[in-house]
Design an enzyme around this catalytic site. Structure first.
Site, short mmCIF file in Angstrom:
data_model
loop_
_atom_site.label_atom_id
_atom_site.label_comp_id
_atom_site.label_asym_id
_atom_site.label_seq_id
_atom_site.Cartn_x
_atom_site.Cartn_y
_atom_site.Cartn_z
N HIS A 162 0.82 -1.22 0.00
CA HIS A 162 0.00 0.00 0.00
C HIS A 162 0.85 1.28 0.00
CE1 HIS A 162 -3.99 -1.92 0.52
NE2 HIS A 162 -3.22 -2.91 0.94
N ASP A 371 3.16 9.28 -1.22
CA ASP A 371 2.00 8.52 -0.76
C ASP A 371 1.74 7.40 -1.76
OD1 ASP A 371 -0.18 7.98 0.91
OD2 ASP A 371 -0.76 10.09 0.99
C1 GDG Z 1 -2.26 3.83 3.23
C2 GDG Z 1 -1.26 4.47 2.27
C3 GDG Z 1 -2.94 4.30 0.44
C4 GDG Z 1 -8.90 9.92 7.59
N1 GDG Z 1 -9.31 10.63 8.64
C5 GDG Z 1 -10.34 10.01 9.12
C6 GDG Z 1 -10.57 8.88 8.35
N2 GDG Z 1 -9.68 8.86 7.42
C7 GDG Z 1 -9.66 7.86 6.37
C8 GDG Z 1 -9.77 8.54 5.04
C9 GDG Z 1 -9.19 7.51 4.12
C10 GDG Z 1 -8.17 6.80 5.02
O1 GDG Z 1 -8.47 7.14 6.36
C11 GDG Z 1 -6.76 7.28 4.75
O2 GDG Z 1 -6.32 6.71 3.57
P1 GDG Z 1 -5.11 7.34 2.76
O3 GDG Z 1 -5.00 6.60 1.50
O4 GDG Z 1 -5.35 8.80 2.55
O5 GDG Z 1 -3.80 7.23 3.67
P2 GDG Z 1 -3.11 6.09 4.64
O6 GDG Z 1 -3.85 5.93 5.91
O7 GDG Z 1 -1.71 6.54 4.80
O8 GDG Z 1 -3.21 4.73 3.82
C12 GDG Z 1 -1.98 5.24 1.17
C13 GDG Z 1 -3.81 3.55 1.41
O9 GDG Z 1 -3.04 2.90 2.43
C14 GDG Z 1 -4.65 2.48 0.71
O10 GDG Z 1 -3.85 1.66 -0.09
O11 GDG Z 1 -3.77 5.09 -0.40
O12 GDG Z 1 -1.06 5.77 0.26
O13 GDG Z 1 -0.35 5.33 2.97
O14 GDG Z 1 -10.14 6.58 3.70
O15 GDG Z 1 -11.12 8.84 4.80
N3 GDG Z 1 -11.55 8.02 8.56
C15 GDG Z 1 -12.37 8.27 9.60
N4 GDG Z 1 -12.22 9.38 10.40
C16 GDG Z 1 -11.21 10.28 10.18
O16 GDG Z 1 -11.08 11.29 10.88
N5 GDG Z 1 -13.37 7.40 9.83
#
Ligand code: GDG
Length: 462
Positions: A162, A371
């Site tokens: 990821h 990312d």
């Molecule tokens: C890893 C990789 C890759 C955020 N704040 C809250 C919340 N979130 C949710 C978002 C989103 C998820 O968390 C974060 O996903 P991201 O992709 O932006 O980032 P990582 O956590 O670093 O994820 C990344 C991912 O894995 C998938 O392969 O895209 O590059 O680093 O869905 O909405 N969710 C809730 N409350 C929050 O305050 N419920």
């Protein structure tokens, strides 16, 4: 293995460091994707329970929900500290995010990492049936397939990374890198988010492992193992996010936010509090915008939602302090009695609310330094009002930039460029906003999370 109507004969065994239990709101993007895949095909989700127990490694907690079984294991304090806080998050995470300066390598941590992967392998043996497909996720569990193979598992095993994968020239900085990364060849399929990550993996195997590329695209190691490394950009549940966002008005919290803006344009950022997300750089860029555009004073507001994560790791505590200081500084410099330029919150919100916050924002500001994908960028786009959509300002170094070409793409380290992009986004005509949004939404509708997991599992089962 025969696959009919998208269903394999065996079950699906998903393994990831953390498991989102049925009664927990799935916070990560990965969590919701995996849960849906399991509900559809039936199977087991195995991982760490998130708990540190005095006596660990023995007992597996089991829980069933429909045709999905959840199996989790506690970790001992030492295992947790060496494996999770140590090797996974202080060695591999910074390395994979192009931050060799932050890599903290300790043999003891590596030993803990291997120990926990071995514990996982031991527990998994009894859960895997003869025809099951095994899907292992992320950097915490790289050597797991090799450890399963050592124990005689012959099932098809896939791995999805990821995070980004940096070039071989950076990967080799990791002590004993070969021992660890070579084990990727024990998988049948390794999935990555972007062609850049795929190239990095191929180059590593060709030049460091001495592998060759086969005509059919598989990588062949000197020991004769063949595996595929392919690109599967993860998506979101586009329809669900759009649906939540369209009901945003029904939430009191959304109403309160909109009222508090008093007509000001909202810029929003939502990120786990992590140095890879480029938050200090983002704050600088916003400060630069205020500095160069006095006409925007009192006309914009920047909301940064940054739930804390990995609090056991010193670098994460440090970035938290840094951001508090910066937010205070910027507000101190620009705030007026009736205007707060930055609203900085460390809370976490349910997805239904988040999509309402996204929809209330004229600009989505997503500027990670690196990312793997970045699902927030996609969620921001999917949450927009088609009649009056906002603009996405997106880092070139997020995997999502490969697909969302109609965002305003920026280099997050270039303060001036990000400030400029913010200015352009705030002034963009309705017509241009609609055109850009539609093109991005087309991509998100086509390549949603269901398409992602089906593509991966289909390829794995082939
Ligand atoms: C890893 C990789 C890759 C955020 N704040 C809250 C919340 N979130 C949710 C978002 C989103 C998820 O968390 C974060 O996903 P991201 O992709 O932006 O980032 P990582 O956590 O670093 O994820 C990344 C991912 O894995 C998938 O392969 O895209 O590059 O680093 O869905 O909405 N969710 C809730 N409350 C929050 O305050 N419920």
């Amino acid at each position: 293995m025969a696959v009919r109507n998208g269903r394999s004969q065996g079950r699906l065994i998903v393994v990831s460091n953390r498991v989102a239990l049925p009664d927990q709101t799935a916070t990560g993007g990965l969590a919701s994707a995996m849960r849906a895949a399991l509900q559809e095909r039936g199977g087991v989700w195995f991982g760490w329970s998130g708990k540190v127990a005095r006596q660990a490694g023995g007992e597996v907690h089991r829980q069933t929900d429909g045709q999905v079984e959840y199996a989790t294991m506690d970790l001992s304090r030492t295992d947790h500290d060496d494996f999770y806080d140590g090797f996974a998050n202080r060695t591999l995470w910074p390395l994979l995010h192009y931050r060799p300066d932050l890599v903290d390598y300790d043999r003891k941590h590596l030993a803990g990492y291997l120990r926990v992967n071995n514990l996982f392998a031991e527990q998994l043996i009894s859960l895997i049936g003869p025809n099951d497909l095994v899907w292992i996720n992320d950097y915490h569990l790289i050597p797991l397939a090799a450890m399963l193979r050592e124990r005689g598992v012959r099932n098809r095993i896939g791995f999805f990374l990821h995070t980004p994968l940096p070039a071989a020239s950076l990967l080799i900085a990791l002590p004993r890198h070969l021992e660890l990364l070579e084990t990727l060849a024990s998988y049948d399929l390794v999935g990555l988010h972007t062609p850049r990550d795929q190239r990095a993996l191929q180059e590593y195997f060709l030049y460091e492992v001495g592998a060759t590329m086969r005509r059919d695209g598989r990588i062949r190691t000197p020991e004769g193992r063949n595996f595929r490394a392919e690109v599967f950009p993860i998506g979101i549940d586009t329809a669900a996010v759009a649906e939540w966002a369209s009901h945003a008005d029904e939430h009191e919290e959304i109403h309160d936010l909109r009222q508090s803006l008093e007509g000001r344009a909202l810029i929003i950022g939502v990120d786990r509090l992590d140095y890879s997300k480029g938050l200090p750089e983002r704050f600088h860029a916003y400060a630069r915008l205020l500095e160069r555009s006095p006409q925007l004073h009192r006309k914009v507001s920047f909301l940064q939602i940054a739930p804390t994560s990995r609090g056991g790791v010193p670098e994460y505590r440090q970035i938290r302090r840094e951001l508090e200081r910066m937010a205070g500084h910027i507000n101190g410099e620009y705030a007026a009695p009736d205007w707060v330029p930055i609203r900085y919150v460390n809370n976490s919100y349910p997805h239904s609310l988040l999509s309402g916050y996204y929809r209330s924002a004229r600009v989505g500001l997503v500027t990670p330094l690196r990312d793997g994908m970045n699902l927030v960028a996609k969620e921001y786009v999917a949450s927009q009002d088609p009649e009056d959509p906002g603009v996405l300002v997106l880092s070139r170094f997020a995997g999502a930039a490969q697909e969302l070409r109609d965002a305003l793409l920026v280099n997050p380290a270039d303060t001036e460029e990000v400030a400029e992009a913010l200015g352009i986004a705030l002034e963009m005509s309705l017509h241009e906003r609609r055109v850009r949004w539609r093109r991005m939404m087309d991509v998100l509708e086509k390549q949603d999370v269901t398409a992602w997991r089906n593509a991966f599992l289909r390829r794995l089962a082939e």
